[in-house]
Motif scaffolding. Structure first.
Motif, PDB file in Angstrom:
ATOM      1  N   GLY A  22      89.054 114.003  -6.870  1.00  0.00           N
ATOM      2  CA  GLY A  22      88.400 114.265  -5.742  1.00  0.00           C
ATOM      3  C   GLY A  22      87.265 113.542  -5.485  1.00  0.00           C
ATOM      4  O   GLY A  22      86.865 113.116  -4.228  1.00  0.00           O
TER       5      GLY A  22
ATOM      6  N   THR B 206      83.480 117.995  -3.947  1.00  0.00           N
ATOM      7  CA  THR B 206      83.766 117.380  -2.708  1.00  0.00           C
ATOM      8  C   THR B 206      83.178 118.444  -1.446  1.00  0.00           C
ATOM      9  O   THR B 206      83.715 118.100  -0.312  1.00  0.00           O
ATOM     10  CB  THR B 206      85.356 117.172  -2.459  1.00  0.00           C
ATOM     11  OG1 THR B 206      85.937 118.218  -2.784  1.00  0.00           O
ATOM     12  CG2 THR B 206      85.237 115.990  -3.534  1.00  0.00           C
TER      13      THR B 206
ATOM     14  N   LEU C  47      84.292 112.347   5.506  1.00  0.00           N
ATOM     15  CA  LEU C  47      84.826 113.726   4.968  1.00  0.00           C
ATOM     16  C   LEU C  47      84.595 114.787   5.986  1.00  0.00           C
ATOM     17  O   LEU C  47      83.644 114.768   6.504  1.00  0.00           O
ATOM     18  CB  LEU C  47      84.242 113.981   3.577  1.00  0.00           C
ATOM     19  CG  LEU C  47      84.382 112.959   2.622  1.00  0.00           C
ATOM     20  CD1 LEU C  47      83.517 113.330   1.280  1.00  0.00           C
ATOM     21  CD2 LEU C  47      85.878 112.748   2.077  1.00  0.00           C
TER      22      LEU C  47
ATOM     23  N   LEU D 142      78.885 117.402  -3.061  1.00  0.00           N
ATOM     24  CA  LEU D 142      78.795 116.085  -2.668  1.00  0.00           C
ATOM     25  C   LEU D 142      77.425 115.634  -2.869  1.00  0.00           C
ATOM     26  O   LEU D 142      76.939 114.568  -3.084  1.00  0.00           O
ATOM     27  CB  LEU D 142      78.989 115.704  -1.148  1.00  0.00           C
ATOM     28  CG  LEU D 142      80.502 115.856  -0.857  1.00  0.00           C
ATOM     29  CD1 LEU D 142      80.670 115.842   0.737  1.00  0.00           C
ATOM     30  CD2 LEU D 142      81.237 114.563  -1.652  1.00  0.00           C
TER      31      LEU D 142
ATOM     32  N   ILE E 296      89.633 116.882   1.913  1.00  0.00           N
ATOM     33  CA  ILE E 296      89.973 117.099   0.507  1.00  0.00           C
ATOM     34  C   ILE E 296      90.257 118.454   0.127  1.00  0.00           C
ATOM     35  O   ILE E 296      89.468 119.185  -0.165  1.00  0.00           O
ATOM     36  CB  ILE E 296      88.987 116.347  -0.338  1.00  0.00           C
ATOM     37  CG1 ILE E 296      88.818 114.795  -0.167  1.00  0.00           C
ATOM     38  CG2 ILE E 296      89.265 116.624  -2.057  1.00  0.00           C
ATOM     39  CD1 ILE E 296      87.820 114.302  -0.826  1.00  0.00           C
TER      40      ILE E 296
ATOM     41  N   ALA F 282      86.368 110.906  -2.357  1.00  0.00           N
ATOM     42  CA  ALA F 282      85.231 110.820  -1.579  1.00  0.00           C
ATOM     43  C   ALA F 282      84.672 109.538  -1.358  1.00  0.00           C
ATOM     44  O   ALA F 282      84.536 109.063  -0.368  1.00  0.00           O
ATOM     45  CB  ALA F 282      84.157 112.047  -2.123  1.00  0.00           C
TER      46      ALA F 282
ATOM     47  N   TYR G  34      80.019 113.231   6.115  1.00  0.00           N
ATOM     48  CA  TYR G  34      80.670 114.488   5.993  1.00  0.00           C
ATOM     49  C   TYR G  34      80.130 115.578   7.072  1.00  0.00           C
ATOM     50  O   TYR G  34      78.912 115.725   7.255  1.00  0.00           O
ATOM     51  CB  TYR G  34      80.020 115.125   4.526  1.00  0.00           C
ATOM     52  CG  TYR G  34      80.762 116.727   4.234  1.00  0.00           C
ATOM     53  CD1 TYR G  34      81.748 116.593   3.729  1.00  0.00           C
ATOM     54  CD2 TYR G  34      79.852 117.853   4.387  1.00  0.00           C
ATOM     55  CE1 TYR G  34      82.298 117.936   3.515  1.00  0.00           C
ATOM     56  CE2 TYR G  34      80.315 118.703   4.066  1.00  0.00           C
ATOM     57  CZ  TYR G  34      81.771 119.077   3.746  1.00  0.00           C
ATOM     58  OH  TYR G  34      82.315 120.164   3.291  1.00  0.00           O
TER      59      TYR G  34
END
Length: 226
Positions: free
Chosen positions: A73, A182, A87, A187, A65, A77, A156
């Motif tokens: 965003g 993000t 991600l 996050l 992103i 996600a 992530y």
């Protein structure tokens, strides 16, 4: 508490779907948009369907992103996790970028004009770059994953769904932030808000002269710096 991020968000939608979840301001463009949990879920479903049906995103793929602090965003996600992908802070299989086209994906590059309501670009994009605003509205508001994530699926970088949820501090407040949601810290904050039943006022290009009034108008409990 669920150990899979799409289920965690779905529980928040069921709990209080009509309540404001994310309120976005851009003090340069003058834009303000308020998304309830249900409205956010509709955008997430459309985008997840786009990822799965048009870009063939599945488990093992990654999404980068490259957007400024923006409500899209958050949508991307949540959509990435819904589609079973992860991600990444590096180069993704798929990349979503703003109109500056700062990043590219290995397989697909998608760009958003960052216009109100996710509007499409007014000028043609370079070859190989897809227009998010031109494509997302063609997809339904309900998403059924082909390959749903598990608690140990990547979420992530090297963090799994259960790790990202476990390390997030639940947030019940209405918070005002100016940072991206993000990256790793963002996050964690986003997941904490979803888990704790809080809500976010996300301000891009914040005009400091408007801060005090915005805090009052939006009934903000806390301002988070950085």
């Amino acid at each position: 508490m669920s150990q899979v991020l799409p289920e965690l968000f779905a529980a928040a939608v069921r709990r209080d779907g009509a309540r404001p979840f994310l309120t976005y301001y851009d003090d340069v463009s003058g834009e303000r948009i308020e998304l309830s949990a249900v409205t956010t879920a509709n955008w997430v479903a459309k985008t997840a369907n786009l990822l799965a049906d048009e870009y063939d995103v599945e488990s093992g793929d990654t999404v980068a992103i490259g957007l400024p602090p923006h409500w899209l965003g958050v949508v991307w996600a949540l959509s990435t996790w819904s589609a079973g992908a992860a991600l990444t802070s590096g180069t993704g299989t798929i990349a979503i970028t703003g109109p500056d086209l700062t990043i590219r994906g290995e397989r697909e590059t998608v760009a958003s004009a960052l216009l109100p309501l996710g509007g499409r670009f007014r000028e043609p994009l370079p070859d190989g770059v897809r227009d998010y605003g031109a494509e997302v509205y063609n997809h339904p508001d309900v998403f059924s994953p082909y390959d749903a994530p598990t608690p140990t699926s990547p979420a992530y970088d090297d963090l799994t769904h259960e790790q990202l949820i476990r390390t997030a501090d639940p947030v019940a407040d209405r918070i005002l932030v100016t940072r991206t949601l993000t990256d790793r810290n963002g996050l964690g904050l986003l997941v904490g808000v979803i888990a704790g039943g809080g809500s976010i006022v996300l301000c891009r290009n914040l005009d400091a002269a408007k801060l005090e009034r915005r805090v009052a108008d939006e009934k903000v409990d806390r301002i988070l710096e950085g």
